[in-house]
Design an enzyme around this catalytic site. Structure first.
Site, PDB file in Angstrom:
ATOM      1  N   GLU A 124       0.824  -1.219   0.000  1.00 26.40           N
ATOM      2  CA  GLU A 124       0.000   0.000   0.000  1.00 26.40           C
ATOM      3  C   GLU A 124       0.858   1.270   0.000  1.00 26.40           C
ATOM      4  OE1 GLU A 124      -3.590   0.369  -0.016  1.00 26.40           O
ATOM      5  OE2 GLU A 124      -2.801   2.354  -0.483  1.00 26.40           O
ATOM      6  N   VAL A 127       2.690   3.535  -3.319  1.00 27.47           N
ATOM      7  CA  VAL A 127       2.090   4.585  -4.150  1.00 27.47           C
ATOM      8  C   VAL A 127       1.273   5.520  -3.265  1.00 27.47           C
ATOM      9  CG1 VAL A 127       0.562   5.117  -6.088  1.00 27.47           C
ATOM     10  CG2 VAL A 127       1.862   2.979  -6.091  1.00 27.47           C
ATOM     11  N   GLY A 182      14.370  18.559   3.211  1.00 28.33           N
ATOM     12  CA  GLY A 182      14.419  17.101   3.312  1.00 28.33           C
ATOM     13  C   GLY A 182      13.409  16.400   2.415  1.00 28.33           C
ATOM     14  N   GLU A 185      15.969  14.364  -2.440  1.00 25.10           N
ATOM     15  CA  GLU A 185      17.258  13.727  -2.137  1.00 25.10           C
ATOM     16  C   GLU A 185      18.387  14.637  -2.635  1.00 25.10           C
ATOM     17  OE1 GLU A 185      17.421  10.518  -0.961  1.00 25.10           O
ATOM     18  OE2 GLU A 185      15.253  10.191  -1.005  1.00 25.10           O
ATOM     19  N   LYS A 200       5.231   4.489 -10.031  1.00 29.71           N
ATOM     20  CA  LYS A 200       3.934   4.512  -9.335  1.00 29.71           C
ATOM     21  C   LYS A 200       2.763   4.332 -10.306  1.00 29.71           C
ATOM     22  CE  LYS A 200       5.649   7.292  -5.473  1.00 29.71           C
ATOM     23  NZ  LYS A 200       5.922   8.656  -5.022  1.00 29.71           N
TER      24      LYS A 200
HETATM   25  N1  HSE Z   1      10.316  10.928  -3.371  1.00 25.63           N
HETATM   26  C1  HSE Z   1       8.948  10.527  -3.252  1.00 25.63           C
HETATM   27  C2  HSE Z   1       8.048  11.769  -3.385  1.00 25.63           C
HETATM   28  C3  HSE Z   1       8.729   9.850  -1.939  1.00 25.63           C
HETATM   29  O1  HSE Z   1       8.565  12.886  -3.310  1.00 25.63           O
HETATM   30  O2  HSE Z   1       6.858  11.629  -3.594  1.00 25.63           O
HETATM   31  C4  HSE Z   1       7.430   9.119  -1.820  1.00 25.63           C
HETATM   32  O3  HSE Z   1       7.331   8.059  -2.715  1.00 25.63           O
END
Ligand code: HSE
Length: 404
Positions: A124, A127, A182, A185, A200
């Site tokens: 779950e 996504v 944060g 990345e 997704k």
């Molecule tokens: N890097 C993804 C986002 C994390 O920013 O949605 C969650 O899947």
């Protein structure tokens, strides 16, 4: 007591441990027994924390322990997540994961192994973070033929685009801010190039169609070429630009893509801003439903993992048959899909509009003050037709698909 192991004590893994503790009684009531974390697999030690005496560095301790009936994978990536999850399922342990890369790449095989070993492989949290969307697709919407799924599926890029739109920031500044907070990345490629959204929408498409989807077949374009100038035009048009993952189902195939799309104020995803996600699901009987909420973050995502833990432990001796089969679903080529196009072109509208209309037919022109360019919006046409026509015009600076 039910014993579980958590593999990966990062943001999501530590969130899972925290919720298991904070919501202990509620979870016990729903499972019918207390849930205890026996091991936490990580390369690090975490001295002085509640998991200090549960840390193990050797995966074989978990897979060989018959007391551990369920494993939670929150490591991310494919190595070693894939071999570890596979070994756990083969050892007859349920697995819940938040790892979309794993589910998109190996979901078909892992679902099959889970079935063969009468355990559950649940995802779950892979996504929409904490937004319930996978389970509704196989429970509440089980009687629907799903015709379309379109969503803002990545919180980081939605935050960046919102900052560009609302604060007039450049892509680079908005990205730096997202990194400082944060959300993004240090290496933001998976988010900003659309790869995360691609995985997704592949998972959602496979859930909706019941067939395997090869995410590599989905056309994927990120947001790195979207500029503050595009948003200035969007504002004058009363539109927004969102990174969408979309799948429109046809018999035996899906029109699926990931790309920034200009949408109007009446589009249900128009107001989905910041790190939020929104997912539209259109069923042939229900019509359109929208799922909205925190698509990323420690506790929202961990909460979705907890729901999977409860589901698996409640059905401990039973395989819940969901997911998809190994018959590959065809993904139509991007060239065959149709959109309007927002196009920015060098020059003065008064001088070049005739030339533009000779190529594209009827268009809507847009001019901003003090620019050495103008923009136009085409009628709906296929991508193949747009590409062919665009080659006839010099000085095109930007093209964004539009749906309004
Ligand atoms: N890097 C993804 C986002 C994390 O920013 O949605 C969650 O899947």
């Amino acid at each position: 007591m039910k014993n579980v192991a958590v593999m990966g004590y990062g943001t999501i893994g530590s969130g899972v441990v925290e919720i298991l503790e904070r919501n202990k009684e509620t979870i016990a009531r729903k499972v019918g027994d207390t849930v205890s974390v026996k091991y936490v697999l990580d390369l690090r030690e975490f001295p002085g924390t509640t998991v200090e005496d549960k840390i193990v560095h050797d995966f074989s301790i978990i897979v060989k322990d018959p007391e551990v009936t369920m494993v939670i994978e929150t490591m991310g990536g494919l190595k070693p997540a894939y071999p570890f999850v596979k070994a756990c399922l083969e050892a007859g342990k349920h697995v819940a994961t938040s790892n979309k890369a794993l589910v998109a790449a190996y979901g078909t095989e892992l679902l099959k192994i889970a079935k063969e070993h009468n355990v559950n492989f649940l995802f779950e949290a892979s996504v929409g973070g904490g937004i319930p969307v996978i389970r509704p697709l196989y429970t509440c919407l089980a009687g629907e033929e799903i015709e379309e799924i379109t969503g803002i599926l990545n919180g980081t890029t939605n935050y960046i685009l919102t900052k560009m739109e609302k604060a007039g920031e450049t892509f680079e500044t908005a990205l730096r801010e997202a990194q400082d907070l944060g959300y993004a990345e240090r290496n933001p490629e998976a988010d900003v190039e659309g790869h995360d959204t691609c995985r997704k929408i592949a998972i959602l498409t496979a859930m909706a169609s019941g067939h395997e989807v090869n995410f590599e077949h989905i056309y994927t374009e990120g947001i790195t070429k979207i500029t503050d100038v595009d948003f200035a035009y969007a504002e004058s048009l009363g539109t927004s630009i969102k990174l969408l993952g979309s799948s429109r189902m046809e018999k035996g195939a899906a029109h699926a893509f990931v790309a920034p799309v200009m949408i109007g104020r009446d589009h249900p995803l128009y107001s989905v801003s910041d790190v939020y996600n929104g997912i539209l699901v259109k069923g042939n009987m229900l019509g359109t439903s929208m799922f909205y909420g925190s698509g990323a973050g420690k506790l929202p995502t961990a909460s979705a993992v907890i729901a999977d833990i409860i589901e698996a432990l409640k059905n401990e001796d039973q395989h819940v048959d969901f997911g998809w089969d190994d018959q590959g679903l065809a993904i139509s080529s991007m060239e065959s899909m149709s959109f309007r196009y927002f196009v920015r072109i060098k020059g003065i509208a008064a001088k070049r509009m005739k030339e533009v209309e000779e190529v594209f037919g009827k268009v809507e022109g847009i001019e901003l003050d003090h620019m050495d360019e103008f923009a136009f919006l085409t009628e709906v046409m296929t991508e193949e037709e747009y590409d062919r026509k665009a080659k006839e015009l010099s000085g095109i600076r930007q093209r964004i698909r539009a749906e309004f």
